[in-house]
Design a protein around this motif. Structure first.
Motif, mmCIF file in Angstrom:
data_model
loop_
_atom_site.group_PDB
_atom_site.id
_atom_site.type_symbol
_atom_site.label_atom_id
_atom_site.label_comp_id
_atom_site.label_asym_id
_atom_site.label_seq_id
_atom_site.Cartn_x
_atom_site.Cartn_y
_atom_site.Cartn_z
ATOM 1 N N MET A 18 0.848 -1.149 0.104
ATOM 2 C CA MET A 18 -0.052 0.024 -0.007
ATOM 3 C C MET A 18 0.766 1.154 0.056
ATOM 4 O O MET A 18 1.903 1.278 0.427
ATOM 5 N N ARG A 19 0.340 2.293 -0.626
ATOM 6 C CA ARG A 19 1.181 3.497 -0.648
ATOM 7 C C ARG A 19 0.474 4.790 -0.005
ATOM 8 O O ARG A 19 -0.663 4.778 -0.199
ATOM 9 N N GLU A 20 1.073 5.332 0.875
ATOM 10 C CA GLU A 20 0.390 6.326 1.764
ATOM 11 C C GLU A 20 1.568 7.508 1.877
ATOM 12 O O GLU A 20 2.602 7.251 1.493
ATOM 13 N N LYS A 21 1.032 8.650 2.157
ATOM 14 C CA LYS A 21 2.068 9.886 2.436
ATOM 15 C C LYS A 21 2.795 9.793 3.607
ATOM 16 O O LYS A 21 2.264 9.432 4.566
ATOM 17 N N ILE A 22 4.156 9.859 3.448
ATOM 18 C CA ILE A 22 4.892 9.794 4.668
ATOM 19 C C ILE A 22 5.906 10.897 4.464
ATOM 20 O O ILE A 22 6.477 11.560 3.586
ATOM 21 N N THR A 23 6.151 11.837 5.796
ATOM 22 C CA THR A 23 7.179 12.722 5.936
ATOM 23 C C THR A 23 8.394 12.085 6.832
ATOM 24 O O THR A 23 8.228 11.609 7.897
ATOM 25 N N LEU A 24 9.470 12.020 5.907
ATOM 26 C CA LEU A 24 10.713 11.260 6.442
ATOM 27 C C LEU A 24 11.773 12.387 6.964
ATOM 28 O O LEU A 24 11.573 13.629 6.556
ATOM 29 N N GLY A 25 12.157 12.257 8.018
ATOM 30 C CA GLY A 25 12.963 13.088 8.637
ATOM 31 C C GLY A 25 12.481 13.696 10.026
ATOM 32 O O GLY A 25 13.235 14.067 10.804
#
Lengths: 278, 386
Positions: free
Chosen positions: B187-194
């Protein structure tokens, strides 16, 4: 002689509860002696050696010596060694296996480590039998021999470990025997100094299990057999196949240069750093 | 707070659309993973693929081994030589790895094993989701051994739990299993890395001189400091039951304290290992206990039920092993009914029933037809039982 004993004691773990597990007359001790002399001769520090072994009589070897020692699961010694070497390429990784360990349960890992040409030295003690479990036939038990699982004679053909290693892509392959201990020192030294996957097959004996069932006599008599049936590679070159039928070649079987995994992977790292991956 | 957000956005600006497998890689790299050995297997292959591109750029090593047994062996070897290491696989490969996972337990070697669960048994359904490896993650390898297993249900959790998996493995010197299901993995979702505040834990190294170092000595936490190969502490690592020096032993008075110590590592630090989330369970008549992708459906079902005036709640469990019995017991005490929906024939529901001391009625939804449990199915079950 005293000097040699002193040298070996320098590398033994004196806090380990000796005596060792091997039967009196076993060839593994001779191989261990050769291993220590070769390491000493090459000048490796104790800290940079990682001695990896599998399961079985030969697998018990690392516990007695004062290196970084790793006693792995059955047949998987080469896989653990691959991880150690890749995570810290500065270490000198030596893998010691028995014949069952290396070419039966670990046969796939053996050919792939050779193909991959990873910088390891694999020492395989070939005594033609599973000694620790009581003398069952192994992939190197010759056709027609008796073991506890082939009481009506072995109907399978034996693996030739060294020839297998040559075909699989090892850059250095040598065979020695525990009778030719002096020569074994030299073969191990060459193997340790070689960059790439080097294999040394050590023909040994198991008088307790294999010898007894096949009426081959004492350890001394079995070593006498090694003396009589070993032919150096140089001598064998001029001999016909029929003459070599019951003989085994000792010496360096192949010494060649092929790209080594770590060196190639360093190039991969450089490429990966140059190319920006989104 | 606002300034921090601005700073993070400027500094990292890593808003991405990632799938679970990719988020696992991001988490692993953030945690300091520098060695990966794997073998291609659906539905975990993306982890290998991305790792093969990302690791060499950070001076790590990726190697594709000849099988999963070899992958697990290489991972343990690399960890002993000092690299944080990981492998990823699915059911059949996970079965092959079990012997060496046991080795990592007895030799106390930190490592992370990702298992993207597919339908089973055997080759089963390579491209379909399931949650059938819950018990394999606990009892897959032979003999008594401690186990830590985590299970994410969102992409963000894939990222965070991978970091925590590395932290736990380094802290407790035990392999940590990360259980994804095929839905979460792909599944793809928005993610904020960092933008993360997760501390990184590195293995505790010995501070004593080498001649004083006792590699498997008991400590107040039950976790001995770990020296890497090549650092001057020459010691013996074995899969045989060993004494405090690491040498094989068959003395009952040495075996018993050893096995009890490796269990104590987990029991003594039980609360540290609990990751989960309660959603409206305080006043709930009906509570759902779910994990993985099913927890997503369950949350929707609980919201729908609340809208219709049913007091429903959700306990999402992220730590599968050690089983979150304290939180589960609480839910069992406060709710009349508990529903455990899962994509297997009842693996976690068994655990729920085990800790239930007659406090609540435990109902199950077991789905093994290769499709995800829908919110409607859970909602209907909630209506049925209350």
């Amino acid at each position: 002689m005293a000097g040699v004993t002193e040298l070996i004691h320098k590398y033994l773990r004196h806090d380990k509860k000796f005596p060792h597990v091997w039967c009196p007359g076993c060839g593994i001790g001779i191989m261990l002696g050769a291993l220590i002399r070769a390491i000493d001769q090459c000048g490796f520090a104790k800290d940079e050696i990682v001695l990896v072994a599998g399961i079985g009589c030969t697998g018990r070897l690392p516990v007695y010596v004062d290196f970084n020692t790793l006693h792995t699961t059955h047949g998987r010694a080469l896989t653990f060694a691959t991880g150690v070497k890749l995570a810290n390429p500065k270490l000198k990784v030596i893998v010691v296996m028995g014949d069952g360990d290396a070419v039966a349960i670990g046969g796939n890992h053996f050919i792939h480590a050779a193909r991959r040409n990873i910088d390891l030295t694999a020492i395989i003690l070939n005594n033609s039998v599973y000694g620790m479990t009581g003398g069952q036939f192994s992939p190197t038990t010759p056709y027609g021999m008796r073991t506890t699982t082939t009481m009506f004679s072995n109907v399978e053909q034996a693996f030739k470990i060294s020839e297998l290693a040559v075909t699989a892509g090892a850059v250095f392959v040598a065979r020695g025997s525990v009778y030719h201990a002096k020569m074994l020192d030299g073969l191990l030294e060459k193997a340790f100094m070689k960059n790439g996957f080097s294999v040394v097959e050590v023909v040994s004996h198991c008088h307790t299990q294999y010898g007894r069932l096949n009426r081959m006599g004492t350890a001394v008599e079995m070593m006498q057999w090694q003396k009589e049936h070993a032919i150096t590679v140089e001598k064998a070159a001029g001999m016909a196949d029929e003459e070599l039928a019951d003989k085994f070649k000792i010496g360096v079987l192949i010494d060649r240069e092929l790209p080594v995994f770590q060196d190639e992977y360093d190039k991969v790292k450089a490429r990966a750093k140059g190319i920006s991956i989104p | 707070m606002k300034r921090r957000e601005e700073y993070v956005k400027k500094r990292f600006n890593k808003e991405k659309l990632l799938q679970g497998n990719e988020a696992v890689v991001e988490g692993a790299l953030y945690a300091g993973c520098r060695f990966f050995a794997g073998y291609p297997i659906t539905p975990a292959t993306e982890i290998s693929e991305v790792m093969s591109q990302r690791l060499p750029a950070v001076d790590g090593t990726f190697i594709q081994m000849e099988d999963e047994i070899a992958s697990m062996g290489a991972v343990i070897g690399a960890s002993l030589a000092g690299a944080k290491s990981m492998t990823a696989t699915s059911g059949p490969g996970f079965s092959l790895m079990q012997e060496n996972i046991g080795y990592a337990c007895i030799a106390e070697v930190p490592c992370v094993v990702v298992n993207v669960m597919r339908g089973g048994p055997s080759t089963g359904l390579p491209t379909s989701p399931a949650q059938g490896d819950i018990m394999q993650a606990r009892w897959g390898t032979h003999g008594d051994h401690p186990a830590i297993a985590l299970c994410p249900s969102t992409i963000r959790e894939c990222y965070e739990l991978t970091i925590k998996a590395f932290n736990f493995s380094e802290k407790y010197r035990n392999p940590v299993i990360l259980l994804l299901d095929e839905v979460v993995a792909h599944m793809r979702e928005k993610i904020t890395l960092g933008d993360d505040r997760i501390d990184i834990f590195n293995r505790v190294k010995p501070t004593v001189p080498p001649e004083w170092y006792i590699p498997y000595e008991d400590t107040p936490f039950g976790i001995p400091p770990m020296a890497n190969f090549g650092e001057g502490y020459r010691y013996h690592v074995t899969g045989l039951t060993h004494d405090v020096r690491g040498f094989p032993t068959s003395r009952p008075d040495e075996i018993d304290p050893f096995i009890r110590r490796i269990f104590r590592k987990i029991s003594q630090n039980f609360s540290d290992l609990q990751i989960g989330e309660s959603f409206m369970t305080e006043d709930a008549d009906v509570s759902v206990i779910a994990y993985g992708c099913v927890a997503r459906s369950a949350k929707r079902a609980v919201i729908d039920a609340r809208e219709r005036g049913i007091k429903a709640g959700l306990l999402k469990i992220n730590t599968i092993w050690p089983f979150m019995r304290i939180q589960v017991e609480k839910v069992l005490k406060t709710s009349h009914c508990v529903i455990v929906p899962e994509m297997n024939m009842g693996q976690i529901s068994r655990e729920v029933k085990r800790v239930n001391k007659g406090d609540a009625k435990v109902f199950t939804i077991n789905k093994v037809d290769s499709t995800i449990i829908t919110p409607t199915e859970i909602f209907n079950r909630i209506r049925e039982v209350c």
